[in-house]
Design a protein around this motif. Structure first.
Motif, mmCIF file in Angstrom:
data_model
loop_
_atom_site.group_PDB
_atom_site.id
_atom_site.type_symbol
_atom_site.label_atom_id
_atom_site.label_comp_id
_atom_site.label_asym_id
_atom_site.label_seq_id
_atom_site.Cartn_x
_atom_site.Cartn_y
_atom_site.Cartn_z
ATOM 1 N N ALA A 178 7.536 7.946 -4.403
ATOM 2 C CA ALA A 178 8.695 7.127 -4.766
ATOM 3 C C ALA A 178 8.388 5.662 -4.460
ATOM 4 O O ALA A 178 7.515 5.346 -3.655
ATOM 5 N N GLU A 179 9.149 4.786 -5.083
ATOM 6 C CA GLU A 179 8.957 3.354 -4.868
ATOM 7 C C GLU A 179 9.125 2.991 -3.398
ATOM 8 O O GLU A 179 8.428 2.120 -2.866
ATOM 9 N N SER A 180 10.020 3.689 -2.725
ATOM 10 C CA SER A 180 10.283 3.392 -1.314
ATOM 11 C C SER A 180 9.114 3.757 -0.409
ATOM 12 O O SER A 180 9.076 3.345 0.761
ATOM 13 N N GLY A 223 0.788 -1.220 0.000
ATOM 14 C CA GLY A 223 0.000 0.000 0.000
ATOM 15 C C GLY A 223 0.820 1.270 0.000
ATOM 16 O O GLY A 223 2.020 1.281 0.308
ATOM 17 N N LEU A 224 0.142 2.359 -0.339
ATOM 18 C CA LEU A 224 0.737 3.689 -0.364
ATOM 19 C C LEU A 224 -0.187 4.639 0.384
ATOM 20 O O LEU A 224 -1.340 4.844 -0.010
ATOM 21 N N PHE A 225 0.299 5.183 1.470
ATOM 22 C CA PHE A 225 -0.501 6.087 2.291
ATOM 23 C C PHE A 225 -0.619 7.460 1.624
ATOM 24 O O PHE A 225 0.371 8.007 1.136
ATOM 25 N N LEU A 226 -1.848 7.995 1.595
ATOM 26 C CA LEU A 226 -2.058 9.331 1.041
ATOM 27 C C LEU A 226 -2.129 10.365 2.163
ATOM 28 O O LEU A 226 -1.194 11.119 2.371
ATOM 29 N N GLU A 227 -3.255 10.389 2.884
ATOM 30 C CA GLU A 227 -3.427 11.359 3.964
ATOM 31 C C GLU A 227 -4.450 10.863 4.968
ATOM 32 O O GLU A 227 -5.218 9.935 4.700
#
Length: 257
Positions: A247-249, A56-60
């Motif tokens: 970024a990928e990280s 996952g990727l956290f937005l806000e």
């Protein structure tokens, strides 16, 4: 989540014991959006712990949840339906030749003086700069509806402007239908979106590899696991825009139970 009957199910499992139909955003919007541009899916299930692990990727964080526009303004459904029916009649009459019908429209669309049940519009409209561009204020909506009514009453001479207003009406009416009873949310930086009814302040918006829509998660007290609240719509982030500013990280494994 608020419709669940089987309380022992993990949050990521569909509860088929619920008979109330409330179309998921995915059913409506999935064909039109790809929030991570078809990034390769990454998921695993641990049956003994009943957990689902995703990339996952956290937005806000969600800073405020606002009332559902359609739910809070239920008395206005009749107004929108009446206006829509008028537009259909206009299209039909345009094909066979316009016939003035001022009295008929005047009786079905009288001037509206009290807009208090639409006060939620002002709340969302003023919540952020993004919201002010997307959600009309009560003054803007009332002005539109009154002009719409005047043109319907005027008859044949108003047809050109009515055609112009029809596009705006269609967009707003379609937006209400898509939103349904879902509340609007704003984030700490002023992003605007739609969220499940059970969402509240401090829930988090995430993107997952392999998913076309963003989702709302609720951090659990252990600081490790999350509860799935449901899918979301985030204005301006539905077609892969998040990949342009990350970024990928920044991707991490997220465990939901």
């Amino acid at each position: 989540m608020t419709l669940r009957k089987q309380q022992d199910l993990p949050s990521w499992c569909t509860d088929y014991s619920v008979s109330v139909f409330n179309a998921a955003l995915g059913d409506i919007l999935l064909f039109g959006y790809d929030a991570l541009r078809s990034r390769k899916k990454h998921c695993s299930i641990e049956m003994h712990t009943r957990t689902l692990t995703l990339e996952g990727l956290f937005l806000e964080k969600i800073s405020a949840v606002h009332p559902s526009l359609l739910g809070a303004a239920s008395q206005q459904k009749a107004l929108l339906r009446s206006a829509w029916n008028c537009l259909l009649r206009i299209e039909q009459m345009d094909k066979i030749g316009w016939k003035p019908c001022g009295e008929r429209f005047n009786s079905s669309l009288e001037r509206k003086e009290d807009w208090s049940e639409w006060s939620c519009l002002d709340e969302v409209h003023g919540s952020s700069s993004v919201a002010s561009l997307v959600i009309p204020s009560v003054a803007e909506l009332s002005s539109f509806v009154e002009r719409f009514r005047e043109l319907l009453v005027a008859g044949e001479s108003s047809l050109p402007e009515l055609r112009q207003l029809q596009a705006s009406h269609d967009v707003f009416a379609s937006g209400l239908v898509m939103a349904g009873e879902r509340p609007y949310f704003t984030t700490v930086t002023g992003l605007l979106g739609l969220t499940p009814p059970s969402s509240h302040e401090d829930d988090q918006v995430w993107f997952f590899s392999g998913a076309k829509l963003p989702f709302v998660l609720r951090p659990e007290a252990d600081g490790i696991h999350y509860t799935l609240v449901g899918e979301a719509y985030v204005h301006g982030y539905m077609r892969g825009e998040i990949l342009d500013v990350t970024a990928e990280s920044d991707f991490k494994k997220v465990t939901i139970r």
